[in-house]
Design an enzyme around this catalytic site. Structure first.
Site, PDB file in Angstrom:
ATOM      1  N   TYR A  11       3.914   5.324  11.400  1.00 30.51           N
ATOM      2  CA  TYR A  11       4.227   3.935  11.748  1.00 30.51           C
ATOM      3  C   TYR A  11       5.119   3.217  10.739  1.00 30.51           C
ATOM      4  O   TYR A  11       5.457   2.051  10.949  1.00 30.51           O
ATOM      5  CB  TYR A  11       2.931   3.131  11.962  1.00 30.51           C
ATOM      6  CG  TYR A  11       1.946   3.175  10.817  1.00 30.51           C
ATOM      7  CD1 TYR A  11       2.092   2.360   9.699  1.00 30.51           C
ATOM      8  CD2 TYR A  11       0.840   4.022  10.862  1.00 30.51           C
ATOM      9  CE1 TYR A  11       1.188   2.393   8.659  1.00 30.51           C
ATOM     10  CE2 TYR A  11      -0.083   4.060   9.826  1.00 30.51           C
ATOM     11  CZ  TYR A  11       0.089   3.240   8.725  1.00 30.51           C
ATOM     12  OH  TYR A  11      -0.814   3.283   7.690  1.00 30.51           O
TER      13      TYR A  11
ATOM     14  N   ARG B  48       0.853  -1.184   0.000  1.00 34.94           N
ATOM     15  CA  ARG B  48       0.000   0.000   0.000  1.00 34.94           C
ATOM     16  C   ARG B  48       0.895   1.242   0.000  1.00 34.94           C
ATOM     17  O   ARG B  48       1.507   1.584   1.003  1.00 34.94           O
ATOM     18  CB  ARG B  48      -0.914  -0.020   1.230  1.00 34.94           C
ATOM     19  CG  ARG B  48      -1.618   1.296   1.475  1.00 34.94           C
ATOM     20  CD  ARG B  48      -2.744   1.163   2.473  1.00 34.94           C
ATOM     21  NE  ARG B  48      -2.365   0.585   3.750  1.00 34.94           N
ATOM     22  CZ  ARG B  48      -1.776   1.267   4.745  1.00 34.94           C
ATOM     23  NH1 ARG B  48      -1.450   2.534   4.597  1.00 34.94           N
ATOM     24  NH2 ARG B  48      -1.502   0.676   5.881  1.00 34.94           N
TER      25      ARG B  48
ATOM     26  N   HIS C  21      -3.840   4.088   4.614  1.00 27.68           N
ATOM     27  CA  HIS C  21      -4.893   3.078   4.678  1.00 27.68           C
ATOM     28  C   HIS C  21      -6.203   3.670   4.162  1.00 27.68           C
ATOM     29  O   HIS C  21      -6.872   3.088   3.313  1.00 27.68           O
ATOM     30  CB  HIS C  21      -5.063   2.589   6.111  1.00 27.68           C
ATOM     31  CG  HIS C  21      -6.208   1.648   6.296  1.00 27.68           C
ATOM     32  ND1 HIS C  21      -6.193   0.363   5.805  1.00 27.68           N
ATOM     33  CD2 HIS C  21      -7.406   1.813   6.899  1.00 27.68           C
ATOM     34  CE1 HIS C  21      -7.336  -0.228   6.101  1.00 27.68           C
ATOM     35  NE2 HIS C  21      -8.099   0.634   6.761  1.00 27.68           N
TER      36      HIS C  21
END
Length: 363
Positions: free
Chosen positions: A273, A260, A264
């Site tokens: 993160y 990805r 998200h």
């Protein structure tokens, strides 16, 4: 994880790959595909146009025109490859990110945007496109797909069912229950897991200690891991899996190993993160660039072709934006339409209460 060894910098040894990140064609003993130049140009066009729709949707959300958007950036090959493997009579059960598969099934991109704009409940007829409505609840669509596949099986049809989910969904009970039912009843369903390495902010290693495709063997059916950034391999692997289930061989799990590239959803900040070096490593595996390189090397297309596709993408982006902004707001009471097939007493009471509430603002 360090900057010197970012996650995914090396492809797993068990990966099915037919087109390298450098655009070199390679052979595989179990999965191969013979594509005409016209078909390759078509796949490239799909990849570029779907990415353009996605980028326009992200921009619209950032400008306040959509409530949310789940980007497919980086996952185009997994979706276009698997989507183009489908027969017209096959049924698809998506999550909320399968914009590329929707494109392959003929769903108008503006209908996708309409749902995230809050002006419709989905915007397309699943029966018309054999593409079910988006599912927000993580993993629940796998049970729907298996139930549908069992119905197809009992009808004696040879249609296949294809269901999508992410790596994070594999930790959900619904997904594991669907594996059990599909295996025991030999249901004609292909499970397509887009392993994009991150379940929102949780990395893959917090979901599993083994490659996801190996989980299938514990349920009694085959699994395969494919390079999810290789549209040729995704097409070949999905095509074979669909043929197998149509011939009565039971379910298959495909793990598309991809990444990805964006957030998200547009409410997420991936810089909190994951490290930049990881993203940079995956940029070198871009699904569009490897097809472009292959086409150049093999003289399948010239610069004029690529310029024409880019121009078409720009026009598509403008058209999607214009039509999205022109979508009318629904009547407030329309929220009660199509909830039940037949009149429902409680719903009618709620409709009346809401209508009375709205009347309080009039005059």
């Amino acid at each position: 994880m360090t900057a010197e060894a970012p996650r995914g910098a090396q492809a797993p040894a068990e990966l099915v790959q037919l087109l390298t990140p450098e655009g070199e064609r390679v052979e595989h003993p179990d999965y191969d595909i013979d594509l005409t130049p016209e078909e390759i140009r078509g796949l490239y066009r799909d990849l570029v146009l779907v990415r353009r729709v996605d980028l326009e949707a992200v921009a619209l959300q950032r400008q306040g025109e959509l409530g949310l958007w789940a980007s497919l950036l980086g996952q185009e090959a997994a979706q276009i490859g698997s989507g183009r493997a489908l027969a017209a009579t096959d049924m698809v059960f998506p999550t909320y990110r399968e914009h590329g598969v929707a494109w392959c099934r003929g769903v108008d991109p503006v209908n996708l945007l309409g749902m995230f704009r809050g002006v419709n409940h989905g915007g397309w007829d699943p029966a018309e496109h054999n593409f079910h409505l988006y599912t927000i609840v993580i993993g629940s669509q796998t049970l729907h797909a298996v139930g549908y596949a069992m119905g197809v099986q009992r009808d004696g049809a040879e249609n296949a069912t294809l269901v999508y989910f992410g790596d994070g969904a594999t930790s959900q009970g619904d997904v594991n229950e669907s594996f059990i039912w599909a295996s025991v009843f030999n249901a004609p369903v292909v499970f397509f897991c887009q392993n994009n390495q991150w379940a929102i902010s949780e990395p893959l290693e917090k979901q599993t200690r083994i490659p996801l495709y190996r989980r299938a063997s514990g349920f009694g059916f085959p699994g395969v891991r494919v390079d999810g950034n290789d549209v040729f391999a995704c097409l070949a692997v999905t095509r074979k899996a669909l043929a197998d289930v149509r011939s009565g061989q039971g379910p298959t799990l495909i793990e598309a190993f991809t990444y990805r590239m964006g957030a998200h959803t547009t409410s997420d900040d991936p810089t909190r993160y994951r490290v930049a070096s990881e993203l940079e490593a995956w940029k070198l595996k871009d699904p569009i660039e490897r097809v472009r390189a292959y086409m150049f090397k093999n003289e399948i297309a010239d610069q004029e072709f690529f310029d024409a596709i880019d121009a078409e993408a720009d026009e598509l982006g403008k058209d999607v934006r214009r039509r999205c902004l022109a979508l009318p707001d629904p009547e407030p009471l329309a929220i009660f339409d199509h909830v039940y097939a037949e009149p429902h007493r409680l719903m009618e009471e709620e409709r009346a209460e809401f209508a009375a509430y709205l009347e309080g603002f009039e005059g």
